[in-house]
Design an enzyme around this catalytic site. Structure first.
Site: not given
Ligand code: GCW
Length: 720
Positions: A308, A382, A410
């Site tokens: 990311e 995720d 989240e």
């Molecule tokens: O779930 C995603 C989130 C990001 C997070 C990423 C991760 C800290 O949307 O906000 O970044 O995973 O786990 O690195």
């Protein structure tokens, strides 16, 4: 007249203070007077005095906790003694103490390490005593909190013979906290770390944070976001971090930091951050030495690299192993560890996102230094409301893999939905990878027993913030609590953890317990049903991830919803079978075969692994379409059931928290309806099939739901 005013003032003060006392700040550490008269009598008999057989900062912390707890629980003071004076002495010490040697407690503590403890009720010099013994002070602290928990939950103290040893070594909270005090995916206010006032101002909250963590066995805190900021590695911040470390140390909690991989460039203007460059390696070795000067017991680094947009070794044509090993080498002399995250995926890689972490990390099995753990999310996408366990578990036998769970919600309703996550955690921990035949559970992979690793870890992305009740939702505390309890002992059941937490948080009223427990135990399934039933996943709003967005399309495919549900006129679901992306082949044969078969695949994972026709006949005999719609409607109906259950407790729960949860359940019901209507109406545009008879019609059109916008939904990553 004056007397009357004073009396009224006193009554008002008592009402306010008791309400304030119930604003959730005390978490589960609520030392109110024992309400069971029989138990109160027994406890008073067993606990007339307590003897700490030696002194240390941790023993001081134990003394403070007992001074806080015992008068509250027993409704009367308890004296601190320096020997066994009469019946009812609680002795806290090491087995080698002269007064305890005759009991040979060391035998029970041989495999207890530095954190295990024993609690035994016995007689010493013909006096009835309770003894908490441990090899090290941290174990004694954990033992004291265990005894207090027994009392808070009205357990019998007669004939105690408890030995408790943590199954996992590193039990850590990951705070996705930014230095500007925003919290990424945080829904409980701002970060509790007041960097501006540190190191000179020590917020009392830091101590209460340490107490809460020690009470559930958490022994590590990563205080910065994995989307890392190199600034935290500079002296100005290291002295702030050191101040936190000083507060945590007596509670057995070590501090860790996130290492921004290109820190040498960002802090000292290096030309490169190449992990094989000798100058870069020296920079990290010197930096680590500097950190240990500030924090002698520094735990180590967590790293999010080449994920990311975070920098990493691949920017320099090096591998994850090159990067992790460089940091591991720097930390090794000081006893520190590297927790290197396996959360990697790239939309430029022409393969199912589900497969990418496995493909990138399995080749490195056996290449990592012995103080490196690979931190793996419970699922391959995720932190979804439901995911099959990550195929990496069991696939890297030469490498200690540690779990990363998400405690903050989240994808599970932020801090407005009551969702007890221990059932999700246990579903993953108990899953059988078949890596070494039946019984190769994920729990055995991460506790090191399956592959004989001596280090092990479990991390949870924290749901903590500056809200008075720490987690935004009073029931969010249960997820922090459950994470800690499972990291200590992954064999505990979600139910027994929930009952402990209810008794400590809401009291021992059996009606309250028998009402709240079933709510908690089904709450995660309820959320799956109104968000992503039958294996659907990644349907949330873009960026903020708030609310439904099954229609999200455009931009990076792997950041849309359509990439995951693949709905079309024929059916819905992601074909990950051998004739699809073949993600199933990353699992061991028995698991791969089950997931690959449309008939054998558990229905809760059906659309995760298969693209299924709308008229496919489910086990219930229903078509897929009808089953999907019924799941969404069942989710909403179940939230309404939770509301009804909670409302029956109005006179049994303190008004402040009762009304908080009641209001949050009202929001949850609205949001569940929003999810249900949005998803059903959107998927109906593909299935072209009617909503089954008898179900309430959606209040608005699909167009209405698609036009909703939430520009300031909380927790989004700040654009800096
Ligand atoms: O779930 C995603 C989130 C990001 C997070 C990423 C991760 C800290 O949307 O906000 O970044 O995973 O786990 O690195």
């Amino acid at each position: 007249m004056i007397r009357k005013c004073v009396l009224i003032a006193l009554l008002v003060f008592m009402a306010v203070s008791s309400t304030l006392a119930e604003d959730g700040y005390r978490l589960w550490l609520r030392y109110d007077k024992i309400t069971d008269s029989g138990k109160l009598k027994q406890y008073r008999e067993y606990l007339k005095g307590y003897w700490l057989t030696h002194d240390s900062p941790t023993m001081q912390v134990i003394d403070d906790e007992l001074q806080m707890a015992l008068p509250g629980l027993l409704g009367s003071g308890v004296t601190k003694v320096s020997s066994v004076t009469n019946n009812g002495t609680l002795i806290i010490g090491k087995p080698s103490h002269p007064a305890l040697q005759s009991l040979n407690l060391g035998a029970h503590l041989q495999n207890a390490g530095t954190e295990g403890f024993v609690i035994t009720s016995t007689t010493l010099n013909k006096k009835k005593v309770i003894i908490i013994a441990a090899n090290e002070d941290a174990g004694l602290l954990y033992g004291v909190f265990h005894l207090l928990k027994l009392m808070q939950t009205h357990k019998d103290l007669k004939d105690l013979t408890i030995t408790s040893v943590p199954k996992i070594k590193y039990r850590i909270l990951n705070h996705w906290d930014n230095l500007d005090r925003t919290v990424e995916r945080g829904y409980a206010g701002f970060s509790i770390w007041d960097w501006h006032k540190l190191p000179d101002y020590i917020d009392p909250r830091y101590r209460d944070y340490a107490r809460a963590n020690a009470s559930i066995g958490i022994n590590g805190a990563v205080v910065t976001n994995v989307n890392a900021n190199a600034l935290v590695l500079t002296p100005a911040y290291l002295e702030k971090v050191a101040a936190l470390a000083n507060v945590f140390r007596p509670y057995g909690i070590r501090i860790y930091l996130t290492a921004r991989f290109n820190a040498p460039m960002e802090i000292d203007k290096y030309e490169t951050a190449d992990p094989l460059d000798p100058k870069v390696r020296k920079w990290w070795a010197d930096k680590v030495t500097e950190i240990y000067r500030y924090i002698p017991d520094f735990g180590g680094f967590v790293v999010k690299a080449n994920s990311e947009g975070q920098p990493g070794p691949q920017n320099y044509n090096r591998t994850h192993a090159d990067g992790a090993n460089m940091l591991a080498e720097a930390l090794k002399p000081h006893g520190g560890i590297v927790m290197w995250r396996a959360f990697v995926y790239d939309d430029k890689v022409p393969d199912d996102r589900h497969k990418q972490a496995y493909n990138e990390f399995v080749p490195h099995d056996g290449q990592l230094k012995d103080n490196v753990l690979i931190q793996v999310k419970n699922g391959a996408i995720d932190f979804q409301p439901r995911e099959p366990f990550h195929p990496l578990f069991g696939a890297m036998p030469k490498t200690p893999l540690m779990m990363e769970f998400q405690i903050t919600q989240e994808y599970l309703g932020f801090a407005t939905h009551l969702v007890y996550l221990a059932t999700l955690f246990k579903e993953c921990l108990d899953a059988d990878t078949y890596a070494k035949g039946p019984g190769s559970t994920v729990a055995k992979v991460i506790d090191g027993s399956l592959d004989g690793h001596s280090i092990s870890g479990m991390a949870g992305v924290a749901n903590i913030g500056t809200d008075r009740n720490w987690c935004g939702h009073p029931f969010g505390q249960a997820n922090w609590y459950a994470f800690g309890r499972l990291a200590w002992d992954h064999q505990l059941s979600a139910e027994e953890i929930a009952e402990e937490w209810i008794r400590m948080t809401f009291g021992n009223d059996e009606i309250v317990i028998s009402t709240i427990l079933p709510m908690m135990m089904v709450s995660r399934e309820i959320t799956v049903n109104y968000m992503t039933p039958l294996g659907l996943h990644h349907l949330m709003g873009r960026n903020h991830h708030y609310g439904p967005g099954p229609w999200v399309d455009g931009g990076r495919p792997d950041w849309t919803s359509v990439y995951y549900h693949r709905a079309d006129s024929m059916g819905i679901g992601f074909d990950r079978t051998t004739s699809g992306s073949d993600a199933v082949s990353q699992y061991f044969p028995p698991v791969a075969e089950t997931f690959n078969s449309l008939e054998k695949c558990p229905e809760e994972y059906l659309l995760w692994f298969h693209h299924v026709p709308w008229d496919y006949k489910m086990k219930s005999g229903e078509t897929l379409w009808n089953a999907l719609v019924h799941k969404y409607y069942a989710g909403v109906d179940s939230v309404r059931w939770m509301q009804r259950m909670w409302n029956t407790l109005e006179n049994r729960i303190d008004p402040y928290r009762f009304s908080q949860v009641k209001m949050l359940l009202n929001i949850q019901e609205k949001e569940a309806v929003l999810w249900r209507n949005s998803c059903v109406l959107y998927f109906q545009t593909f299935s072209r099939r009617p909503i089954p008879e008898g179900l309430e019609k959606p209040e608005h059109s699909l167009d209405y739901y698609m036009k909703l916008s939430f520009p300031y939904a909380p927790g989004i990553r700040p654009r800096w």
